[in-house]
Design a protein around this motif. Structure first.
Motif, PDB file in Angstrom:
ATOM      1  N   ARG A 178      66.853 -14.573  -8.708  1.00 33.77           N
ATOM      2  CA  ARG A 178      67.811 -13.568  -8.306  1.00 33.77           C
ATOM      3  C   ARG A 178      67.596 -13.237  -6.826  1.00 33.77           C
ATOM      4  N   TYR A 223      66.858 -10.366  -4.253  1.00 25.80           N
ATOM      5  CA  TYR A 223      66.238  -9.049  -4.341  1.00 25.80           C
ATOM      6  C   TYR A 223      66.302  -8.350  -2.988  1.00 25.80           C
ATOM      7  N   TYR A 250      64.710  -4.878  -0.962  1.00 24.72           N
ATOM      8  CA  TYR A 250      63.626  -3.902  -0.989  1.00 24.72           C
ATOM      9  C   TYR A 250      63.868  -2.827   0.058  1.00 24.72           C
ATOM     10  N   VAL A 305      63.692  -1.173  -5.378  1.00 22.48           N
ATOM     11  CA  VAL A 305      63.949  -2.611  -5.462  1.00 22.48           C
ATOM     12  C   VAL A 305      65.222  -2.810  -6.284  1.00 22.48           C
ATOM     13  N   GLY A 324      67.792  -5.991  -7.796  1.00 24.47           N
ATOM     14  CA  GLY A 324      68.153  -7.388  -7.965  1.00 24.47           C
ATOM     15  C   GLY A 324      69.653  -7.485  -8.095  1.00 24.47           C
ATOM     16  N   GLY A 344      64.627  -7.798 -13.972  1.00 22.92           N
ATOM     17  CA  GLY A 344      63.804  -6.828 -13.282  1.00 22.92           C
ATOM     18  C   GLY A 344      62.641  -6.331 -14.102  1.00 22.92           C
ATOM     19  N   PRO A 383      58.860  -9.648  -8.987  1.00 23.60           N
ATOM     20  CA  PRO A 383      58.569  -8.209  -9.064  1.00 23.60           C
ATOM     21  C   PRO A 383      57.732  -7.817 -10.278  1.00 23.60           C
TER      22      PRO A 383
END
Length: 300
Positions: free
Chosen positions: A104, A106, A108, A115, A117, A143, A224
């Motif tokens: 995916r 991501y 941040y 976070v 996705g 996630g 993650p």
């Protein structure tokens, strides 16, 4: 004296510029898996014919872009496998759906430690909240966290996992090594699950090794669900792993690391409901012999 003052200002400016550049840049990661080993570790039985058709290795490249406040992590080119097969062959599907994190895009936010996705579904970009954590749930949801369908899939092979969460140990080590000239510490995430293998109850133990550094000043992991602290520069597990290959300090634009403005934020539960509804429509279409317009689904 004036010339000396100007020279000193120049040195200060250069030093400040170098320091500022260290706060932004790009890290290139490479993920490599052995699909057969990955399937075996997950309890999926494979026939000799299936093994023969699968690539020996599947590689994919990812890029982490970061600046002082945000970061993004996403694939940078087409996956490669040792068989040179088509885009959606078995090896690439396992890389896309079984990697847990690297499959995916991501985004941040360092300021508020958020976070997200993202996934494109039916022409809409959805952003699903995630978090940096340790989550070894079988075939985890988006996630992190397991789900009912994931547990059913995990029990579809000769390994029948028993109900209940795994026992997780986070084992820190004094062992260190250099990755991209950063000092990295080692931590092992050990999970133990009860399972029946050929009607015999046994402990199934899985270990993942993380190499992380605190030298970069922010928190990140290519997965993650596999993070304890710092920036994870390497993940080593059964069937393969992910490792940082290069770093370049340079300016990074906010638009390259901020969550897309068009993204619609939904919860993991809402995303799961949308996926289940879509799968139900697809099954209904198939039961009618493929009549009706197909549903369009794009998953990046």
């Amino acid at each position: 004296m004036k010339k000396l003052f100007i020279a000193l200002l120049g040195v200060v400016a250069i030093t400040f510029n170098v320091h500022a550049q260290k706060k932004s840049g790009a890290i290139q990661y490479e993920t490599q898996i052995d699909p057969a080993a990955m399937a075996a570790a997950s309890g999926f039985p494979l026939s000799d014919e299936m093994k023969a058709r699968m690539p020996k290795s599947v590689k994919a490249n990812y890029e982490l872009l970061f600046n002082a406040t945000n970061a993004s992590y996403m694939p940078v080119e087409e996956n490669e496998d040792s068989n040179g097969g088509g885009r959606m062959n078995m090896g690439r599907m396992m890389m896309r759906f079984g990697g847990g994190g690297g499959n995916r895009d991501y985004y941040y936010s360092f300021v508020d430690q958020k976070v997200f996705g993202t996934v494109d579904l039916n022409d809409t970009t959805f952003a699903i909240p995630a978090k940096l954590t340790v989550d070894v749930s079988p075939v985890g949801g988006f996630g992190g966290g397991g789900n009912r369908q994931g547990n059913e899939n995990a029990n579809s092979g000769v390994v029948q996992f028993l109900p209940g969460p795994p026992t997780v140990e986070i084992i820190k080590s004094d062992e260190t090594k250099k990755i991209l000239n950063f000092n990295c510490n080692k931590v092992t995430i050990k999970s133990t699950r009860k399972a029946k293998i050929l009607d015999m109850e046994k402990d199934v133990i899985d270990e993942t090794v993380l190499w992380y550094t605190n030298d970069l000043g922010f928190n990140f992991s290519p997965n993650p669900n596999m993070w304890t602290e710092g920036v994870v520069l390497a993940i080593e597990n059964k069937g393969g792993g992910t490792a940082a290959k290069s770093i370049e300090f340079r300016g990074v634009s906010n638009k390259d690391v901020n969550l897309p403005k068009k993204a619609v934020v939904i919860t993991p539960e809402q995303y799961q409901q949308k996926m289940e509804a879509m799968m139900k429509r697809m099954r209904n279409n198939n039961s009618r012999g493929g009549q009706g317009a197909p549903n369009r689904m794009i998953i990046n």
